[in-house]
Design a protein around this motif. Structure first.
Motif, mmCIF file in Angstrom:
data_model
loop_
_atom_site.group_PDB
_atom_site.id
_atom_site.type_symbol
_atom_site.label_atom_id
_atom_site.label_comp_id
_atom_site.label_asym_id
_atom_site.label_seq_id
_atom_site.Cartn_x
_atom_site.Cartn_y
_atom_site.Cartn_z
ATOM 1 N N ARG A 103 11.788 7.214 -6.021
ATOM 2 C CA ARG A 103 10.937 6.224 -5.361
ATOM 3 C C ARG A 103 11.745 4.997 -4.926
ATOM 4 N NH1 ARG A 103 6.175 6.471 -9.944
ATOM 5 N NH2 ARG A 103 5.005 8.270 -9.092
ATOM 6 N N LEU A 104 12.564 4.513 -5.819
ATOM 7 C CA LEU A 104 13.351 3.310 -5.515
ATOM 8 C C LEU A 104 14.360 3.572 -4.402
ATOM 9 C CD1 LEU A 104 13.905 2.038 -9.162
ATOM 10 C CD2 LEU A 104 12.632 0.845 -7.374
ATOM 11 N N VAL A 105 15.009 4.745 -4.422
ATOM 12 C CA VAL A 105 15.954 5.089 -3.347
ATOM 13 C C VAL A 105 15.233 5.125 -2.009
ATOM 14 C CG1 VAL A 105 17.382 6.943 -2.402
ATOM 15 C CG2 VAL A 105 17.607 6.309 -4.800
ATOM 16 N N ALA A 106 14.033 5.689 -1.977
ATOM 17 C CA ALA A 106 13.260 5.746 -0.731
ATOM 18 C C ALA A 106 12.877 4.348 -0.262
ATOM 19 C CB ALA A 106 12.016 6.604 -0.926
ATOM 20 N N ILE A 107 12.480 3.478 -1.197
ATOM 21 C CA ILE A 107 12.087 2.110 -0.845
ATOM 22 C C ILE A 107 13.262 1.344 -0.247
ATOM 23 C CG2 ILE A 107 11.438 -0.122 -1.846
ATOM 24 C CD1 ILE A 107 9.628 1.464 -3.794
ATOM 25 N N VAL A 140 8.069 -1.129 -0.337
ATOM 26 C CA VAL A 140 8.864 -1.742 0.727
ATOM 27 C C VAL A 140 8.307 -3.115 1.085
ATOM 28 C CG1 VAL A 140 9.587 -1.552 3.140
ATOM 29 C CG2 VAL A 140 9.605 0.479 1.669
ATOM 30 N N LEU A 141 6.988 -3.216 1.212
ATOM 31 C CA LEU A 141 6.356 -4.478 1.598
ATOM 32 C C LEU A 141 6.611 -5.559 0.546
ATOM 33 C CD1 LEU A 141 4.502 -5.945 3.604
ATOM 34 C CD2 LEU A 141 2.545 -5.158 2.242
ATOM 35 N N ILE A 142 6.456 -5.210 -0.732
ATOM 36 C CA ILE A 142 6.688 -6.186 -1.805
ATOM 37 C C ILE A 142 8.147 -6.646 -1.814
ATOM 38 C CG2 ILE A 142 6.760 -6.459 -4.317
ATOM 39 C CD1 ILE A 142 4.311 -4.597 -4.441
ATOM 40 N N LEU A 143 9.065 -5.694 -1.695
ATOM 41 C CA LEU A 143 10.496 -6.039 -1.684
ATOM 42 C C LEU A 143 10.805 -7.026 -0.561
ATOM 43 C CD1 LEU A 143 13.487 -5.605 -2.532
ATOM 44 C CD2 LEU A 143 13.530 -3.647 -0.968
ATOM 45 N N LEU A 144 10.320 -6.718 0.649
ATOM 46 C CA LEU A 144 10.622 -7.571 1.797
ATOM 47 C C LEU A 144 9.975 -8.947 1.658
ATOM 48 C CD1 LEU A 144 10.289 -5.036 4.771
ATOM 49 C CD2 LEU A 144 12.352 -5.733 3.550
ATOM 50 N N LEU A 145 8.722 -8.987 1.219
ATOM 51 C CA LEU A 145 8.024 -10.269 1.141
ATOM 52 C C LEU A 145 8.625 -11.181 0.079
ATOM 53 C CD1 LEU A 145 4.254 -9.283 1.602
ATOM 54 C CD2 LEU A 145 5.779 -10.449 3.213
ATOM 55 N N VAL A 146 8.964 -10.622 -1.073
ATOM 56 C CA VAL A 146 9.539 -11.432 -2.152
ATOM 57 C C VAL A 146 10.881 -12.027 -1.718
ATOM 58 C CG1 VAL A 146 10.567 -11.343 -4.458
ATOM 59 C CG2 VAL A 146 8.350 -10.272 -4.036
ATOM 60 N N LYS A 147 11.758 -11.180 -1.203
ATOM 61 C CA LYS A 147 13.077 -11.676 -0.808
ATOM 62 C C LYS A 147 12.990 -12.587 0.412
ATOM 63 C CE LYS A 147 16.665 -9.005 -1.281
ATOM 64 N NZ LYS A 147 17.620 -7.879 -1.178
ATOM 65 N N PHE A 148 12.076 -12.277 1.332
ATOM 66 C CA PHE A 148 11.907 -13.116 2.517
ATOM 67 C C PHE A 148 11.488 -14.532 2.104
ATOM 68 C CE2 PHE A 148 9.579 -14.950 6.043
ATOM 69 C CZ PHE A 148 10.346 -14.607 7.148
ATOM 70 N N SER A 149 10.554 -14.639 1.179
ATOM 71 C CA SER A 149 10.070 -15.948 0.751
ATOM 72 C C SER A 149 11.177 -16.764 0.087
ATOM 73 C CB SER A 149 8.902 -15.774 -0.234
ATOM 74 O OG SER A 149 7.854 -15.025 0.344
ATOM 75 N N ILE A 150 11.954 -16.117 -0.765
ATOM 76 C CA ILE A 150 13.030 -16.833 -1.466
ATOM 77 C C ILE A 150 14.135 -17.246 -0.498
ATOM 78 C CG2 ILE A 150 14.854 -16.537 -3.187
ATOM 79 C CD1 ILE A 150 12.826 -14.760 -4.745
ATOM 80 N N LEU A 151 14.510 -16.357 0.421
ATOM 81 C CA LEU A 151 15.554 -16.690 1.400
ATOM 82 C C LEU A 151 15.093 -17.788 2.356
ATOM 83 C CD1 LEU A 151 16.713 -13.041 2.080
ATOM 84 C CD2 LEU A 151 18.206 -14.873 1.253
ATOM 85 N N LEU A 152 13.818 -17.755 2.726
ATOM 86 C CA LEU A 152 13.291 -18.812 3.586
ATOM 87 C C LEU A 152 13.353 -20.158 2.872
ATOM 88 C CD1 LEU A 152 11.931 -19.476 6.293
ATOM 89 C CD2 LEU A 152 9.724 -19.031 5.190
ATOM 90 N N LEU A 153 13.022 -20.165 1.577
ATOM 91 C CA LEU A 153 13.109 -21.388 0.779
ATOM 92 C C LEU A 153 14.549 -21.901 0.720
ATOM 93 C CD1 LEU A 153 11.924 -23.476 -1.203
ATOM 94 C CD2 LEU A 153 12.318 -21.796 -3.039
ATOM 95 N N LEU A 154 15.509 -20.985 0.508
ATOM 96 C CA LEU A 154 16.919 -21.390 0.461
ATOM 97 C C LEU A 154 17.377 -21.949 1.803
ATOM 98 C CD1 LEU A 154 18.549 -18.481 -1.589
ATOM 99 C CD2 LEU A 154 18.139 -20.828 -2.330
ATOM 100 N N VAL A 170 8.413 10.236 0.535
ATOM 101 C CA VAL A 170 7.600 9.313 1.340
ATOM 102 C C VAL A 170 6.290 9.987 1.749
ATOM 103 C CG1 VAL A 170 7.507 7.986 3.484
ATOM 104 C CG2 VAL A 170 9.632 8.077 2.173
ATOM 105 N N ALA A 171 6.363 11.252 2.128
ATOM 106 C CA ALA A 171 5.156 11.964 2.548
ATOM 107 C C ALA A 171 4.205 12.211 1.385
ATOM 108 C CB ALA A 171 5.542 13.295 3.189
ATOM 109 N N THR A 172 4.771 12.404 0.163
ATOM 110 C CA THR A 172 3.934 12.661 -1.016
ATOM 111 C C THR A 172 3.211 11.401 -1.476
ATOM 112 O OG1 THR A 172 5.474 14.383 -1.705
ATOM 113 C CG2 THR A 172 3.950 13.544 -3.384
ATOM 114 N N GLU A 173 3.921 10.262 -1.452
ATOM 115 C CA GLU A 173 3.352 9.002 -1.946
ATOM 116 C C GLU A 173 3.486 7.897 -0.891
ATOM 117 O OE1 GLU A 173 4.345 9.466 -6.681
ATOM 118 O OE2 GLU A 173 5.908 8.658 -5.365
ATOM 119 N N PRO A 174 2.898 8.077 0.270
ATOM 120 C CA PRO A 174 3.122 7.099 1.340
ATOM 121 C C PRO A 174 2.619 5.700 0.993
ATOM 122 C CG PRO A 174 1.330 8.610 1.911
ATOM 123 C CD PRO A 174 1.977 9.145 0.671
ATOM 124 N N GLU A 175 1.460 5.593 0.335
ATOM 125 C CA GLU A 175 0.922 4.272 0.018
ATOM 126 C C GLU A 175 1.820 3.540 -0.985
ATOM 127 O OE1 GLU A 175 -0.771 7.061 -0.340
ATOM 128 O OE2 GLU A 175 -2.393 7.023 1.150
#
Length: 595
Positions: free
Chosen positions: A356-360, A297-311, A286-291
């Motif tokens: 990277r994926l484990v950290a996300i 993390v942001l993409i994962l949350l937004l994508v799933k949030f949008s689909i779950l909200l639709l459901l 996380v410290a090496t590649e914070p951006e």
């Protein structure tokens, strides 16, 4: 940490004891407290624990026990009612989330095979965190809680073919799924479903007759872990095996007792699981590649949030409830760690992308409790505000299900009469009985009752005592009766308590605890007395009047003696005075009748 296992256990327990109360005190929830404790103890900070994978593997027993307890809450009939929601909303969520996330991975130069596996893994949410958050906020029985559970259940089912597909997609020799492997897995599942119910019920019936709580606890743990192990050996998910075992026992008489025995172990091991997840967060990555990690993390949350909200909106949930559903399940899941490891082994995922994926996923699990808290405050919702809702989807409800508001403890001669009357009035109730033979006999006649000791607080909680308005304490043993009344009065002071009383002394002690006593032979003795009078030629109306007068007089005497029952001389004097008053009363009635 290079010390003994005892030292490691002490450190983990101490961290949980310190972190969880502190985080709960600030309204941050137990899950975030466990995760924070894991981060601090892990190799990235204090370094008390270096081998985090070993801790995580052991702690997954907590998830297994969680799925078993969930299974206990779902009878086979209720599971059939939910099938359309599980395979409808659940399948739609996984399909849409996997397609969206997999497509984004393709754009990021992942191969189609890697994108398919990783996208599907990211579509899965954490069962442990999601259900724990719903439980903490009293939302498991709400509309969005039931829909969330259905989605999580389908995700657990999808995890099995996903793991089987990884070696096929990766082309790993000698690790492809054969028809023989599939046959063994399906055969084990079918055998568990067909044979499990009668065998498990007979096992618990035999153990219950030993009247040894520690043996019952050991049997419950053996069933959970043994079923999980058998399913894992057959190539299925250990969590699925525990869930199936729970469903098979959901409508048995031992359900509440088993749940009360498993609950403490489940909570402790589930906390250890969250600590292990916190230890696995790669802070160096996380410290090496914070951006990059933050964007993931942001993409994962937004994508799933949008689909779950639709459901949620498709299920006709109110907007607030749909938002809560989305914010509980938008995180990654613990099963993703297993998928990423298998994908790396099958050469579908490189080491850097694996880290990277484990950290996300780990960070998404860590920040979800915080984001949920922020959303609730934004919506001005209190965690406990779970107003009764009308489920828009009938598939989410048991047909005619109604939460019992009466609990009968003790189904002997006294309790059976009350139960029969309530059944005739179609009034639902929960019945507990500590004698396994009585439970077995009454269940043969179609009566619904459960095995367990009503003097244990965890059993009362498991039986839904927080929703009970009237407790009927009908145990035969006065001491057991008093202990149970004392416990109910302490835990549920607003409830009405009606208690069977052996004699006047027992009744007075019950009255001390504001329970309403019912002397077990008082009513039948008065009926017999009335019949004696009529057999002697006294008219029915006169005999009935005399008996009623006696009842009223004795009830008044019971209350008067309750005030002085610790003074034997005063009790005797009150009794003599009352006897004289009663004789005068009947003589006056006789004179009036002659006049």
């Amino acid at each position: 940490m290079h010390g003994t296992g005892l030292e490691l256990a002490l450190v983990l327990l101490l961290a949980a004891v310190i972190a969880v109360p502190v985080f709960k005190r600030f309204g941050l929830g137990a899950v975030l407290g466990y995760l924070a404790a894991g981060v601090v103890l892990g190799p990235q900070v204090l370094g008390f624990v270096q081998d985090t994978d070993r801790i995580l593997n052991a702690a997954e027993i907590g998830v297994v026990m969680l799925m078993f307890v969930i299974g206990l809450e779902l009878s086979p009939s209720r599971l059939m009612v939910m099938r359309r929601t599980v395979f409808g909303a659940g399948a739609l969520q996984v399909l849409l989330s996997a397609a969206a996330l997999g497509g984004l991975l393709l754009l990021n130069h992942f191969s189609w095979k890697s994108a398919l596996v990783v996208g599907t893994a990211l579509a899965l949410s954490s069962t442990a965190v999601g259900l724990q958050l719903l439980s903490e906020h009293k939302a498991l029985n709400s509309d969005h809680g039931r829909l969330g559970f259905a989605i999580l259940l389908f995700q657990d089912l999808v995890a099995i073919p996903l793991l089987a597909a990884i070696p096929l997609l990766g082309g790993v020799k000698n690790e492809t799924l054969t028809w023989q492997d599939a046959g063994v897995a399906l055969g084990a599942l079918a055998a568990a479903i067909v044979l499990g119910r009668p065998l498990l019920r007979r096992l618990f019936a035999v153990v219950a007759r030993t009247r040894m709580p520690e043996v019952f606890t050991a049997t419950a743990l053996l069933v959970v872990l043994g079923t999980a192990w058998l399913m894992a050996e057959a190539g299925l998910s250990a969590s699925l095996g525990a869930f199936v075992a729970g469903v098979l026992l959901a409508d048995s008489e031992f359900r509440h007792e088993i749940e009360s025995q498993i609950e403490p172990f489940k909570g402790l091991l589930l906390g250890l699981f969250f600590i292990a997840v916190g230890m696995g967060i790669d802070l160096a990555r996380v410290a090496t590649e914070p951006e990059l990690i933050a964007a993931g993390v942001l993409i994962l949350l937004l994508v799933k949030f949008s689909i779950l909200l639709l459901l949620g909106k498709l299920a006709k949930l109110p907007l607030r409830n749909a938002l809560i559903l989305a914010s509980v399940l938008w995180l990654g899941g613990e099963f993703a760690f297993v998928v990423f490891n298998e994908a790396e082994r099958a050469h579908l995922l490189g080491r850097i992308n694996h880290d990277r994926l484990v950290a996300i996923v780990s960070l998404s699990m860590a920040i979800t409790p915080l984001l949920l808290l922020a959303l609730q405050r934004l919506l001005q919702l209190k965690p406990q505000a779970a107003a009764p809702e009308h489920a828009p989807d009938a598939q989410l409800k048991d047909a005619g299900a109604q939460r019992p508001q009466v609990l009968i403890a003790g189904m002997g001669r006294f309790g059976q009469i009350i139960g029969r009357l309530l059944t005739a009035q179609r009034i639902p109730f929960v019945a507990l009985e500590a004698d396994p033979d009585t439970v077995e006999d009454m269940r043969r006649f179609g009566n619904q009752l459960y095995y367990g000791d009503p003097t244990r607080p965890e059993l009362l909680r498991s039986a839904g005592a927080e929703h009970i308005r009237v407790f009927v304490m009908a145990m035969d043993d006065p001491e057991t009766n008093l202990r149970a009344v004392r416990l109910v009065r302490r835990l549920y002071p607003g409830a009405t308590v009606l208690a069977r009383a052996r004699n006047r002394q027992h009744a007075w002690k019950l009255m001390d605890m504001s329970a309403e006593p019912f002397r077990e032979v008082f009513g039948s003795s008065l009926e017999a007395s009335e019949r004696v009078l009529t057999a002697l030629g006294i008219p029915d109306s006169v005999a009935r009047n005399h008996v009623q007068r006696f009842r009223e007089h004795d009830e008044q005497l019971l209350k008067a003696q309750h005030l002085v029952y610790d003074d034997e001389a005063a009790v005797m004097q009150t009794s003599r005075d009352a006897r004289a008053d009663l004789m005068q009363l009947f003589e006056a009635d006789a004179d009036e009748g002659r006049g």
